[in-house]
Write a protein that holds these residues in place. Structure first.
Motif: not given
Length: 858
Positions: A163-182
């Motif tokens: 699961l951690q490997n699959e999570l790391n393969r996703i090109n996404y920074e945690d909290g990025y969409i929240e930063k964009l919304q703010d």
């Protein structure tokens, strides 16, 4: 014009050649600077090489000094050893000096201690082995359950890793969409504030806001460029008042692409107010020619006069419209410069000063006090800045929305996996803790500890046995030495003495070599310190020289380009021979035009002779036809048929009127009348002839309504003339009382912007009120008022009398007035009378309250 062009080209060619020579000189100077800096750089680099040579010499001296020091230390050790051997001592392996008996005793003690530790370790080792055997037996009983739990933990850890490997393969920074919304919420809030600011500016200036509806479905709004004042930016805000006055009402015109668009907007655009539209394909404007601009700059100075178009920036698409609006206007710093520019016979162009004073070549001047508040163009500058910031933030919001839309699914997948990873991590931790708390795990930890203890004890037993073996050998050797101690002592003494002598000789040689170079070493150290200081400075100079060389090379490249461009410009300028040939051709054309002019003059003379003949023919007609025509007009038949003959008869035959029969041929007029009557008859079948009458009546009705509103407004002003009236002295905006005071007048809380809005009587009341207020502050015993009621009606005059009586009880007045029944209740000393052009003055008795005069002068 050709000669002027030739002169201009000669001046331009001379200027370009001077510019070319200037660039070539700068290029040569730049090349010399580069050579000089490169020489300086090489000199500094040679200084750095000298540092390397000095460091080599310094290393040699340091080696000699270290050799002297080490040889001296070795000699001291040899001397100590010789002294110990001389005293009957023996130097052991660790360098300490002891007797053979002492050394033998120490060895035997070490052997005995090692044997004791070996026995103790052996006993502990046996105990640990027995305990390990028991623990292993106990672990077998719980091994099945533990292995099952352990395999379960391993499977869970493996799943967690996946699961951690699959999570790391996703090109996404945690909290990025929240930063964009703010960020989007913040930008939206700022956009609301900017929009409110722009709306406030438009609300204060409604003329800058052009609103319309699309005339048709396929209407392109890009064809409407907008209001003029919004389509350009000022280069210098200090020019705002001048540019605003120069453009005048054209600031609020609307620019469109063609006259077709303009017609659509006027007919179907549902415009809210009367608007002037400028179609770019029809408008024709002209800019000030360079000759006129240069002449104006020579006349008052380049910093005192500017073409209005040079002070603004705008889209080249609207250039024709901007030429039409500001193309023929100068902006001057002061009135003196504007006066010189405008009324110069070779210029004669409109000029506007920075304060808004307008000089027109026709002779008219306009100006006065500057408008209050911030100029419109300055407000629009703030509007443009807010608009640009709003557009930038709007683009950013659009990009954020696009990014949010693109990463929403990725973010959702990331959050799902993140939740699964957190849940699985928690479960793994719980299983791991449960395994650690089982009996099998505790036994496993105890077994691991016992195994480690067994390895440690085995190593210790082995070490102790080695110490015992080595000690026994050393003790046996020492016992043999004790038996032969005398011979050994003598040999050791000889060896120590020999070693000491060798080291002494070596130390003396090293000392001599160092002493010979010590003075050189001190001198070298001083040179090295000075060199290091110069090197630090040199390194910074080298860096500076490299940067300077780089800059000079860049300048050299730019100068090369400038020289090539200047040469190209000079080559592009037409030669003087070509221009002179062009001027000669123009002169030939002028001669041809003069010849054509002479021909036209002859034709003109012929036309004048023909005109004279026609005039004589008209005179003959007037003597024959007009009398008959006048007889017909005087007949009763025509008078009854055309009622206007009676009213207009006295104009018949008079020159300059529409009945000047000498200028208007009745035969031609009759033919034209007949044609118009036929046309009117045909049009009358399809057109309502009463429409024009109704339209005229409608216009009269609207005109009456307008006059009615004016009368009602004047009535309201009269009703509020004195009740609720207010006045005050107030410093102008941005100034204090030391700079001056303005008279402000208000009616029912509404303050007037200017005294020009008041009637003559109202202005008289304001002036008299101000004067009497100052007199009340510092009163006098007697006042003389001369026709102060000239612009006032009776009620206002009576009010002034009441005011004098109320506020000036201790003062007396001499009042001159040409009206009857004025100034009742005033404390008047004298009255005047005018009879047959003579005036008499008599005192007022205490019982009289008013006086009257008659006459037209006094």
């Amino acid at each position: 014009e050709g000669g002027t062009k030739l002169e201009e080209l000669e001046t331009a060619l001379k200027g370009k050649k001077e510019e070319e020579a200037k660039f070539i000189a700068a290029q040569k100077a730049n090349r010399d600077n580069i050579v000089s800096e490169e020489k300086k750089l090489k000199q500094l680099e040679r200084s750095l090489k000298e540092e390397g040579e000095l460091k080599k010499v310094e290393g040699l001296f340091t080696k000699l000094k270290d050799t002297d020091k080490s040889d001296a230390e070795a000699l001291a050790a040899a001397q100590k050893k010789f002294q110990a051997v001389s005293a009957g001592l023996v130097i052991d392996d660790d360098g300490s000096d002891k007797t053979l008996q002492d050394q033998l005793m120490e060895v035997k003690q070490e052997v005995a201690q090692a044997q004791t530790e070996a026995k103790q370790s052996q006993m502990q080792l046996q105990h640990c082995k027995n305990e390990l055997k028991d623990k292993l037996q106990e672990m077998k009983q719980t091994a099945t359950s533990y292995e099952k739990d352990k395999r379960n933990l391993e499977n869970m850890e493996k799943e967690l890793t996946n699961l951690q490997n699959e999570l790391n393969r996703i090109n996404y920074e945690d909290g990025y969409i929240e930063k964009l919304q703010d960020e989007r919420r913040r930008l939206t809030s700022e956009m609301r504030n900017l929009k409110g600011k722009m709306e406030n500016i438009e609300a204060r200036n409604p003329s800058v806001n052009f609103q319309y509806k699309d005339p048709d479905i396929n209407f392109q709004r890009s064809s409407v460029h907008g209001v003029v004042c919004k389509l350009f930016k000022m280069k210098d805000p200090a020019m705002s008042t001048a540019l605003e006055i120069a453009a005048g009402g054209r600031l609020f015109n609307v620019i469109v692409d063609t006259e077709v668009t303009a017609k659509k907007l006027l007919n179907k655009g549902q415009l809210q107010r009367r608007t002037t539209i400028i179609p770019l394909n029809k408008i024709v404007g002209h800019s000030l020619d360079q000759r006129t601009v240069s002449l104006a700059e020579q006349l008052v100075g380049k910093d005192n006069v500017f073409p209005a178009l040079s002070l603004i920036e705008y889209d080249p698409v609207i250039h024709p419209a901007m030429q039409w609006i500001l193309g023929q206007t100068f902006i001057c710093r002061d009135m003196e410069a504007a006066k010189k520019v405008t009324f110069n016979e070779r210029i004669l162009k409109k000029s506007v000063t920075l304060d808004g004073d307008v000089f027109d070549p026709s002779g008219t001047l306009s100006g006065g006090s500057r408008p209050r508040g911030m100029p419109l163009l300055n407000q629009l500058e703030e509007f443009h800045k807010a608009q640009e910031e709003f557009n930038a933030q709007e683009q950013r919001v659009t990009k954020i929305d696009h990014d949010i839309k693109n990463i929403t699914k990725v973010a959702e997948r990331y959050q799902q996996l993140k939740q699964r990873v957190e849940l699985m991590s928690h479960e793994v931790e719980l299983v791991r803790r449960r395994l650690q708390q089982t009996t099998h795990h505790q036994h496993q930890e105890e077994v691991d500890a016992l195994k480690a203890k067994i390895v440690e004890l085995e190593e210790k037993v082995k070490h102790c046995n080695e110490v015992v073996e080595t000690g026994n050998k050393k003790a046996k050797d020492l016992e043999n030495k004790v038996k032969n101690s005398k011979a050994i002592q003598e040999q050791a003494l000889k060896n120590a003495e020999k070693e000491m002598n060798v080291l002494k000789k070596k130390a003396e040689q090293s000392r001599m070599q160092w002493k010979q170079r010590e003075q050189e070493f001190e001198t070298l150290n001083l040179e090295i310190r000075e060199l290091k200081a110069s090197i630090e400075t040199g390194q910074s100079q080298i860096q500076s020289a490299k940067e300077t060389i780089d800059q000079l090379k860049q300048q050299h490249e730019q100068l090369n380009k400038d020289v090539e461009e200047a040469k190209a410009v000079v080559m592009r300028l037409p030669s003087l021979m070509v221009i002179q040939a062009s001027v000669q051709q123009l002169q030939n054309d002028v001669k041809l035009a003069e010849r054509d002019s002479a021909d036209c003059s002859k034709k003109r003379e012929n036309c004048q002779r023909e005109r004279l003949k026609q005039k004589n023919a008209n005179q003959r007609l007037s003597q024959t036809v007009w009398p008959k025509l006048l007889i017909n007009f005087n007949s009763k038949k025509y008078k009854n048929k055309y009622g206007w003959i009676k009213d207009e008869k006295h104009y018949f035959g008079k020159p300059g009127t529409m009945y000047d029969f000498k200028e208007n041929n009745p035969q031609e007029v009759g033919k034209r009348l007949s044609k118009l009557q036929d046309k009117s008859e045909k049009l009358g079948r399809n057109i309502n002839t009463r429409a024009m009458n109704l339209s005229a009546r409608s216009y009269e009705y609207n005109d009456v309504l307008r006059k009615k509103k004016i009368v009602e407004a004047d009535k309201a002003k009269i009703m509020y003339l004195l009740p609720g009236a207010q006045a005050r002295l107030h410093p102008p905006e941005g100034m204090d009382v030391l700079d001056g005071l303005e008279v402000k007048v208000g009616f029912s809380g509404i303050w007037k912007e200017s005294l020009g809005e008041l009637s003559g009587g109202q202005r008289s009341l304001v002036a008299l009120s101000l004067i009497l207020a100052m007199l009340l502050f510092k009163p006098a015993p007697i006042y003389i008022l001369d026709e102060v009621d000239a612009a006032l009606d009776l009620s206002h005059t009576q009010n002034i009398g009441n005011m004098l009586k109320s506020h000036f009880k201790k003062s007396q007045f001499i009042i001159v007035s040409l009206k009857d029944g004025m100034f009742n209740n005033a404390n008047v000393l004298f009255r005047t009378k005018f009879v047959d052009g003579m005036s008499t003055v008599s005192p007022i008795t205490p019982t009289e309250n008013s006086f009257s005069t008659q006459g037209a002068s006094h």
